[in-house]
Design a protein around this motif. Structure first.
Motif, PDB file in Angstrom:
ATOM      1  N   ASN A  93      35.614 132.333  15.293  1.00 43.93           N
ATOM      2  CA  ASN A  93      35.209 131.057  15.849  1.00 43.93           C
ATOM      3  C   ASN A  93      34.036 131.238  16.787  1.00 43.93           C
ATOM      4  OD1 ASN A  93      37.263 129.776  14.492  1.00 43.93           O
ATOM      5  ND2 ASN A  93      38.697 129.981  16.177  1.00 43.93           N
ATOM      6  N   GLU A  94      33.215 130.175  16.869  1.00 41.65           N
ATOM      7  CA  GLU A  94      32.088 130.224  17.798  1.00 41.65           C
ATOM      8  C   GLU A  94      32.551 130.255  19.243  1.00 41.65           C
ATOM      9  OE1 GLU A  94      28.807 127.789  15.095  1.00 41.65           O
ATOM     10  OE2 GLU A  94      29.290 127.113  17.105  1.00 41.65           O
ATOM     11  N   VAL A  95      33.704 129.662  19.498  1.00 42.55           N
ATOM     12  CA  VAL A  95      34.237 129.596  20.862  1.00 42.55           C
ATOM     13  C   VAL A  95      35.653 130.158  20.850  1.00 42.55           C
ATOM     14  CG1 VAL A  95      34.802 128.098  22.803  1.00 42.55           C
ATOM     15  CG2 VAL A  95      32.871 127.527  21.305  1.00 42.55           C
ATOM     16  N   GLU A  96      35.865 131.188  21.629  1.00 42.35           N
ATOM     17  CA  GLU A  96      37.174 131.836  21.701  1.00 42.35           C
ATOM     18  C   GLU A  96      37.713 131.726  23.119  1.00 42.35           C
ATOM     19  OE1 GLU A  96      37.447 133.787  17.704  1.00 42.35           O
ATOM     20  OE2 GLU A  96      38.892 133.582  19.323  1.00 42.35           O
ATOM     21  N   GLN A  97      38.957 131.295  23.230  1.00 42.73           N
ATOM     22  CA  GLN A  97      39.586 131.214  24.545  1.00 42.73           C
ATOM     23  C   GLN A  97      40.732 132.209  24.649  1.00 42.73           C
ATOM     24  OE1 GLN A  97      39.380 126.414  24.777  1.00 42.73           O
ATOM     25  NE2 GLN A  97      40.482 127.407  26.454  1.00 42.73           N
ATOM     26  N   SER A  98      40.939 132.708  25.853  1.00 39.06           N
ATOM     27  CA  SER A  98      42.087 133.579  26.101  1.00 39.06           C
ATOM     28  C   SER A  98      42.599 133.363  27.511  1.00 39.06           C
ATOM     29  CB  SER A  98      41.690 135.046  25.896  1.00 39.06           C
ATOM     30  OG  SER A  98      40.689 135.424  26.838  1.00 39.06           O
ATOM     31  N   PRO A  99      43.914 133.454  27.711  1.00 41.51           N
ATOM     32  CA  PRO A  99      44.896 133.599  26.641  1.00 41.51           C
ATOM     33  C   PRO A  99      45.139 132.265  25.944  1.00 41.51           C
ATOM     34  CG  PRO A  99      46.001 133.365  28.743  1.00 41.51           C
ATOM     35  CD  PRO A  99      44.532 133.359  29.047  1.00 41.51           C
ATOM     36  N   GLN A 100      45.903 132.298  24.868  1.00 47.81           N
ATOM     37  CA  GLN A 100      46.270 131.045  24.187  1.00 47.81           C
ATOM     38  C   GLN A 100      47.317 130.305  24.995  1.00 47.81           C
ATOM     39  OE1 GLN A 100      47.370 132.377  20.151  1.00 47.81           O
ATOM     40  NE2 GLN A 100      45.685 131.096  19.428  1.00 47.81           N
ATOM     41  N   ASN A 101      48.247 131.075  25.577  1.00 53.38           N
ATOM     42  CA  ASN A 101      49.315 130.506  26.391  1.00 53.38           C
ATOM     43  C   ASN A 101      49.415 131.294  27.684  1.00 53.38           C
ATOM     44  OD1 ASN A 101      50.817 128.495  24.520  1.00 53.38           O
ATOM     45  ND2 ASN A 101      50.490 130.294  23.271  1.00 53.38           N
ATOM     46  N   LEU A 102      49.710 130.592  28.765  1.00 48.72           N
ATOM     47  CA  LEU A 102      49.802 131.232  30.070  1.00 48.72           C
ATOM     48  C   LEU A 102      50.885 130.544  30.886  1.00 48.72           C
ATOM     49  CD1 LEU A 102      48.631 133.181  32.175  1.00 48.72           C
ATOM     50  CD2 LEU A 102      46.850 131.496  32.648  1.00 48.72           C
ATOM     51  N   THR A 103      51.811 131.336  31.384  1.00 48.59           N
ATOM     52  CA  THR A 103      52.853 130.805  32.251  1.00 48.59           C
ATOM     53  C   THR A 103      52.715 131.442  33.624  1.00 48.59           C
ATOM     54  OG1 THR A 103      54.366 130.499  30.403  1.00 48.59           O
ATOM     55  CG2 THR A 103      55.339 130.531  32.585  1.00 48.59           C
ATOM     56  N   ALA A 104      52.742 130.647  34.663  1.00 49.30           N
ATOM     57  CA  ALA A 104      52.552 131.140  36.019  1.00 49.30           C
ATOM     58  C   ALA A 104      53.579 130.514  36.950  1.00 49.30           C
ATOM     59  CB  ALA A 104      51.144 130.808  36.501  1.00 49.30           C
ATOM     60  N   GLN A 105      53.750 131.136  38.079  1.00 49.85           N
ATOM     61  CA  GLN A 105      54.590 130.583  39.136  1.00 49.85           C
ATOM     62  C   GLN A 105      53.705 129.802  40.106  1.00 49.85           C
ATOM     63  OE1 GLN A 105      57.778 131.215  37.499  1.00 49.85           O
ATOM     64  NE2 GLN A 105      58.115 130.710  39.661  1.00 49.85           N
ATOM     65  N   GLU A 106      54.270 128.757  40.660  1.00 46.51           N
ATOM     66  CA  GLU A 106      53.531 127.944  41.612  1.00 46.51           C
ATOM     67  C   GLU A 106      52.907 128.823  42.691  1.00 46.51           C
ATOM     68  OE1 GLU A 106      55.898 124.804  43.186  1.00 46.51           O
ATOM     69  OE2 GLU A 106      54.321 124.034  44.493  1.00 46.51           O
ATOM     70  N   GLY A 107      51.658 128.564  42.995  1.00 45.37           N
ATOM     71  CA  GLY A 107      50.953 129.314  44.026  1.00 45.37           C
ATOM     72  C   GLY A 107      50.089 130.437  43.492  1.00 45.37           C
ATOM     73  N   GLU A 108      50.293 130.837  42.255  1.00 42.48           N
ATOM     74  CA  GLU A 108      49.523 131.946  41.692  1.00 42.48           C
ATOM     75  C   GLU A 108      48.077 131.537  41.426  1.00 42.48           C
ATOM     76  OE1 GLU A 108      53.000 134.497  39.335  1.00 42.48           O
ATOM     77  OE2 GLU A 108      51.346 133.581  38.228  1.00 42.48           O
ATOM     78  N   PHE A 109      47.205 132.539  41.415  1.00 39.38           N
ATOM     79  CA  PHE A 109      45.798 132.372  41.047  1.00 39.38           C
ATOM     80  C   PHE A 109      45.703 132.556  39.536  1.00 39.38           C
ATOM     81  CE2 PHE A 109      41.308 132.427  41.960  1.00 39.38           C
ATOM     82  CZ  PHE A 109      40.739 133.227  40.987  1.00 39.38           C
ATOM     83  N   ILE A 110      45.051 131.603  38.884  1.00 36.93           N
ATOM     84  CA  ILE A 110      45.014 131.596  37.420  1.00 36.93           C
ATOM     85  C   ILE A 110      43.578 131.714  36.933  1.00 36.93           C
ATOM     86  CG2 ILE A 110      45.287 130.032  35.437  1.00 36.93           C
ATOM     87  CD1 ILE A 110      47.790 128.992  37.059  1.00 36.93           C
ATOM     88  N   THR A 111      43.399 132.490  35.863  1.00 39.04           N
ATOM     89  CA  THR A 111      42.089 132.607  35.220  1.00 39.04           C
ATOM     90  C   THR A 111      42.230 132.371  33.730  1.00 39.04           C
ATOM     91  OG1 THR A 111      41.241 134.174  36.857  1.00 39.04           O
ATOM     92  CG2 THR A 111      40.156 134.133  34.714  1.00 39.04           C
ATOM     93  N   ILE A 112      41.400 131.495  33.204  1.00 34.24           N
ATOM     94  CA  ILE A 112      41.301 131.232  31.765  1.00 34.24           C
ATOM     95  C   ILE A 112      39.892 131.594  31.340  1.00 34.24           C
ATOM     96  CG2 ILE A 112      41.406 129.458  29.977  1.00 34.24           C
ATOM     97  CD1 ILE A 112      43.352 127.931  31.851  1.00 34.24           C
ATOM     98  N   ASN A 113      39.789 132.305  30.229  1.00 34.81           N
ATOM     99  CA  ASN A 113      38.498 132.817  29.788  1.00 34.81           C
ATOM    100  C   ASN A 113      37.996 132.120  28.529  1.00 34.81           C
ATOM    101  OD1 ASN A 113      38.188 135.087  31.734  1.00 34.81           O
ATOM    102  ND2 ASN A 113      40.102 135.729  30.755  1.00 34.81           N
ATOM    103  N   CYS A 114      36.676 132.069  28.420  1.00 38.37           N
ATOM    104  CA  CYS A 114      36.027 131.459  27.264  1.00 38.37           C
ATOM    105  C   CYS A 114      34.827 132.323  26.891  1.00 38.37           C
ATOM    106  CB  CYS A 114      35.578 130.045  27.601  1.00 38.37           C
ATOM    107  SG  CYS A 114      34.653 129.215  26.284  1.00 38.37           S
ATOM    108  N   SER A 115      34.783 132.774  25.645  1.00 41.73           N
ATOM    109  CA  SER A 115      33.637 133.526  25.135  1.00 41.73           C
ATOM    110  C   SER A 115      33.041 132.774  23.964  1.00 41.73           C
ATOM    111  CB  SER A 115      34.085 134.922  24.678  1.00 41.73           C
ATOM    112  OG  SER A 115      34.577 135.662  25.753  1.00 41.73           O
ATOM    113  N   TYR A 116      31.735 132.832  23.847  1.00 47.81           N
ATOM    114  CA  TYR A 116      31.071 132.118  22.772  1.00 47.81           C
ATOM    115  C   TYR A 116      30.014 133.012  22.147  1.00 47.81           C
ATOM    116  CZ  TYR A 116      27.994 131.238  26.750  1.00 47.81           C
ATOM    117  OH  TYR A 116      27.208 131.392  27.848  1.00 47.81           O
ATOM    118  N   SER A 117      29.627 132.674  20.931  1.00 44.04           N
ATOM    119  CA  SER A 117      28.783 133.605  20.166  1.00 44.04           C
ATOM    120  C   SER A 117      27.381 133.070  19.908  1.00 44.04           C
ATOM    121  CB  SER A 117      29.461 133.927  18.831  1.00 44.04           C
ATOM    122  OG  SER A 117      29.706 132.742  18.103  1.00 44.04           O
ATOM    123  N   VAL A 118      27.087 131.867  20.370  1.00 44.07           N
ATOM    124  CA  VAL A 118      25.773 131.274  20.101  1.00 44.07           C
ATOM    125  C   VAL A 118      25.048 131.000  21.409  1.00 44.07           C
ATOM    126  CG1 VAL A 118      26.535 130.234  17.941  1.00 44.07           C
ATOM    127  CG2 VAL A 118      26.753 128.937  20.068  1.00 44.07           C
ATOM    128  N   GLY A 119      23.735 130.796  21.313  1.00 40.05           N
ATOM    129  CA  GLY A 119      22.999 130.362  22.488  1.00 40.05           C
ATOM    130  C   GLY A 119      23.392 128.930  22.834  1.00 40.05           C
TER     131      GLY A 119
END
Lengths: 109, 113
Positions: A2-28
């Motif tokens: 895919n031109e746009v890939e996200q990770s992770p697909q699913n994420l479970t966290a506890q309240e108060g946690e710092f969360i990071t969602i990533n996105c990579s892409y292959s085109v300008g």
């Protein structure tokens, strides 16, 4: 691939946690968008960025154009942040957005 | 302001039936879009209208037609529904068609039997 890939697909966290969602892409790109889809289905735009970093409340979005990568951070996460987070890019030559599949975030109390 | 509204919210069709999904925006936006969302896939553009009086195909236009009735309204028509068109359909609008933030409607859930 895919031109746009996200990770992770699913994420479970506890309240108060710092969360990071990533996105990579292959085109300008000319711009990258982060959107939030609520459990009821509604979609709202969170950020549009083409360089650097943007902050809104507890949400921070960053982009590295050279590495073709963006991150969405949520500080002090809360159960109301539970949603699907979607990354979308607009290519340099076109007008349409290309969307990632989304990251399902669940924040438990 | 209501933003972007869509009707109906939910519809069940039999294969071969036709229907029109309605979309309206009250933000005086120039550009409007129709997307479909399927499990395991990102939102995909069906058709868009960069400005009143123009429409263009997106990524998955087959089996659909659109009408930009006026600046406010953009409808999506399924002439002969197929099970492959079972999906959630979203209408969106933006001020222009070059990178602006898009505002989404609440979606229409369509089931084709």
């Amino acid at each position: 691939k895919n031109e746009v890939e996200q990770s992770p697909q699913n994420l479970t966290a506890q309240e108060g946690e710092f969360i990071t969602i990533n996105c990579s892409y292959s085109v300008g790109i000319s711009a990258l968008h982060w959107l939030q889809q609520h459990p009821g289905g509604g979609i709202v735009s969170l950020f549009m960025l083409s360089s650097g970093k943007k902050k809104h409340g507890r949400l921070i979005a960053t982009i590295n154009i050279q590495e073709k990568h963006s991150s969405l951070h949520i500080t002090a996460s809360h159960p109301r942040d539970s949603a699907v987070y979607i990354c979308a890019v607009r290519g340099t030559s076109g007008s349409r957005l290309t969307f990632g599949e989304g990251t399902q975030l669940t924040v438990n109390p | 302001n209501a933003g972007v509204t869509q009707t109906p919210k939910f519809q069940v069709l039999k294969t071969g039936q036709s229907m029109t999904l309605q979309c309206a925006q009250d933000m005086n936006h120039n550009s409007m879009y129709w997307y479909r969302q399927d499990p395991g896939m990102g939102l995909r553009l069906i058709y868009y209208s960069a400005s009143e009086g123009t429409t263009d195909k997106g990524e998955v236009p087959n089996g659909y037609n659109v009408s930009r009735l006026n600046k406010r309204e953009f409808s999506l028509r399924l002439e002969s529904a197929a099970p492959s068109q079972t999906s959630v359909y979203f209408c969106a609008s933006s001020e222009g068609w070059r990178g602006e933030t898009q505002y989404f409607g609440p979606g229409t859930r369509l089931l084709v039997l």
